[in-house]
Design a protein around this motif. Structure first.
Motif, short mmCIF file in Angstrom:
data_model
loop_
_atom_site.label_atom_id
_atom_site.label_comp_id
_atom_site.label_asym_id
_atom_site.label_seq_id
_atom_site.Cartn_x
_atom_site.Cartn_y
_atom_site.Cartn_z
N ASP A 27 0.95 -1.01 -0.17
CA ASP A 27 -0.45 0.12 0.35
C ASP A 27 0.66 1.13 -0.16
N ARG A 39 -10.52 2.59 4.72
CA ARG A 39 -9.89 2.22 4.63
C ARG A 39 -9.08 0.82 4.33
N ASP A 70 -7.36 -2.34 5.54
CA ASP A 70 -5.76 -2.59 5.40
C ASP A 70 -5.28 -4.17 5.38
#
Ligand code: HEM
Length: 505
Positions: A157, A431, A433
């Motif tokens: 990322d 978002r 992860d």
């Protein structure tokens, strides 16, 4: 056989001297005026101060003090050359990109090799990933394929890229590198780094030279063909010189004896006519395959398994010309993964998405807003509505600087429009992860199936070399992380570290 050329000034400057035997060139100022004296500044008497009106002196000193531009924030140390790319196989069923439009078609290219972490003067033979960036000067403009010598990267990322680079660069307090604590702290907190760590600590972590390395686009891209069909793709370039690496002890010695070892090797090989070349391949995945693949095809910590997505031959490239002026052509070359041409598109790969922004941005800072007008970065033609700014060279031949206009200004390209893909997107903006998305299966395949026993032994030695200067807590975390690849790897690391501790006692 021709006399081998040397990379030193004696060879390079005698050639200049030979070509200028009859020369009547006189020294001029930077504004072209003949200079009456070069060896003395304009003083009041023998010991008098220098006069401000010695403007040429002031001009030269002022130019000298501005000779450096900011070095690249990463990949600062490198070398480059020029050559051509040639299509050997038809892939028009996958892409309408003009660079691949017909077999035997040749496109001029520039290539820059680099290391990631060291600065401009850093020794070439350190353990690092190597950059392998290609600039294609195509009929449709510039295509930059900014790859590395590894098919995968440590993190997936772009949000983590600045931090990852910080841990391989200098410690901001001590100004020393490598800082093993910073490195192992971050790496073990993000186990997605495991797969690339295995490559980084393998023999491939120290190439013998730039000519004997494979290259990879690393991120996932996309193709669009003339019917508007869309495919995902990965790029591979395989050295026709084969692969060669340096044992760490030799690399260390060479780092002291000849810090420019790789740069020298590339320059001299090309001067001697020993032109390095690579075969160019793609892997293709349809959107349906991508949707159903067992691992994320847009995760750059993973390879696309060749058994499922074989290498499709496309072409070959050759480097046959050295730069004439390193600074102008290599230091000022600017690659940008956002420079894609009709028929080649980005993918949702999160690292690539971040890269689409970062390179143009850094070039505007490092090279200036008009860096694309520098000859080495310039496309064959550019018609747009941007004007002016520092370092302007072109003015789109006096065309209107606004759109729309009534004065036959440039129009949009219907072919490029037809090739613009329609991308169906869905999902909630949030978002996510992705750091724990199967970090060990491919690393295990690499350790258990691809590496030979002697390669495993050397990799463990290299890991131990980097682990021994760090703290016991971080050593333990690394042992746990690599035990997830294979218990045997964890055991070997522990044994390697124990042996070192006993030696130190
Ligand atoms: C979000 C992730 C990344 C960011 C923000 C980033 C940013 C940068 C920046 C700022 C530069 C310096 C460019 C210059 O000043 O000319 C650079 C160079 C480079 N990067 Fe990245 N990078 C990223 C990931 C990657 C990855 C995954 C690769 C692997 C292929 C890669 C390969 C390279 C190469 C080869 C160069 C050197 C280009 C040259 O030779 O001039 N980068 N990167």
């Amino acid at each position: 056989m021709s006399t081998p050329k040397r990379d030193t000034a004696a060879e390079q400057l005698s050639e200049f001297a030979k070509n200028h035997e009859e020369s009547e060139d006189t020294i001029t100022t930077t504004w072209g005026v003949p200079l009456p004296e070069k060896d003395a500044s304009l003083t009041v008497g023998y010991h008098g101060p220098i006069l401000l009106q010695d403007y040429n002196l002031i001009d030269e000193l002022a130019h000298f003090t501005r000779e450096r531009i900011p070095e690249r924030v990463v990949h600062a140390k490198g070398a480059g050359a020029f050559g051509y790319f040639e299509v050997t196989h038809d892939i028009t069923r996958y892409t309408a990109a003009k660079v691949f439009s017909e077999v035997n078609k040749k496109t001029p290219i520039a290539v820059r090799f680099s290391q990631v972490a060291g600065e401009l003067g850093y020794p070439d033979t350190i353990r690092d990933i190597r950059g392998f960036a290609i600039k294609f000067y195509t009929e449709d403009g510039i295509w930059d394929l900014v790859g590395n010598n590894a098919p995968i990267f440590f993190i997936k990322d772009c949000a983590l890229f600045p931090s990852f680079i910080h841990v391989v660069k200098r410690n901001p307090v001590t100004h020393m590198r490598p800082d093993y604590d910073m490195f192992w702290d971050m790496v073990t907190l993000r186990p997605e780094t495991t797969h690339t760590c295995l490559m980084f600590f393998s023999d491939r972590g120290i190439p013998a030279n730039y000519r004997q390395m494979h290259g990879y686009g690393t991120n996932t891209f996309a193709f669009v063909n003339a019917h508007g069909e869309f495919f995902y793709c990965k790029f591979h370039y395989r050295s026709e010189q084969g692969i060669a690496t340096l044992p760490p002890k030799d690399a260390q010695r060479i780092a002291g004896e000849d810090p420019d070892f790789h740069t020298r090797d590339l320059y001299n090989a090309i001067e001697k006519g020993n032109y390095p070349s690579w075969k160019f391949y793609v892997q293709i995945m349809t959107p349906e395959q991508a949707a159903n693949n067992s691992y994320d095809p847009f995760d750059d910590t993973k390879v696309w398994l060749k058994a499922d997505f074989p290498l499709i031959p496309v072409g070959r490239f050759v480097l046959n010309k050295n730069p004439k002026n390193y600074f102008a052509e290599i230091e000022q070359i600017g690659f940008d993964p956002a420079h894609l041409i009709p028929g080649i598109e980005p993918s949702p790969d999160r690292m690539l998405q971040g890269r689409l922004f970062a390179y143009g941005d850094t070039h505007r800072y490092r090279l200036g807003v008009n860096h694309l007008q520098l000859p080495v970065n310039s496309p064959f033609k550019a018609n747009n509505f941007s004007r002016d700014g520092k370092g302007t060279l072109n003015n789109s031949a006096g065309a209107p600087n606004y759109h729309p206009n009534s004065f036959n200004g440039p129009k949009i390209d219907s072919r490029a429009k037809a090739l613009s893909p329609v991308i169906p997107l869905k999902g909630d903006a949030k978002r996510i992860d992705s750091g724990d998305d199967d970090n060990f299966t491919q690393a295990r395949l690499l350790y258990q199936r691809v590496m030979k026993e002697d390669e495993r032994v050397r990799m463990v030695e290299n890991m131990v070399t980097w682990l021994k200067p760090t703290t016991t807590i971080l050593q333990e975390r690394a042992i746990v992380m690599f035990s997830n690849v294979d218990d045997d790897l964890g055991r070997r690391l522990r044994a390697g570290l124990d042996t070192i501790q006993q030696i130190n006692l």
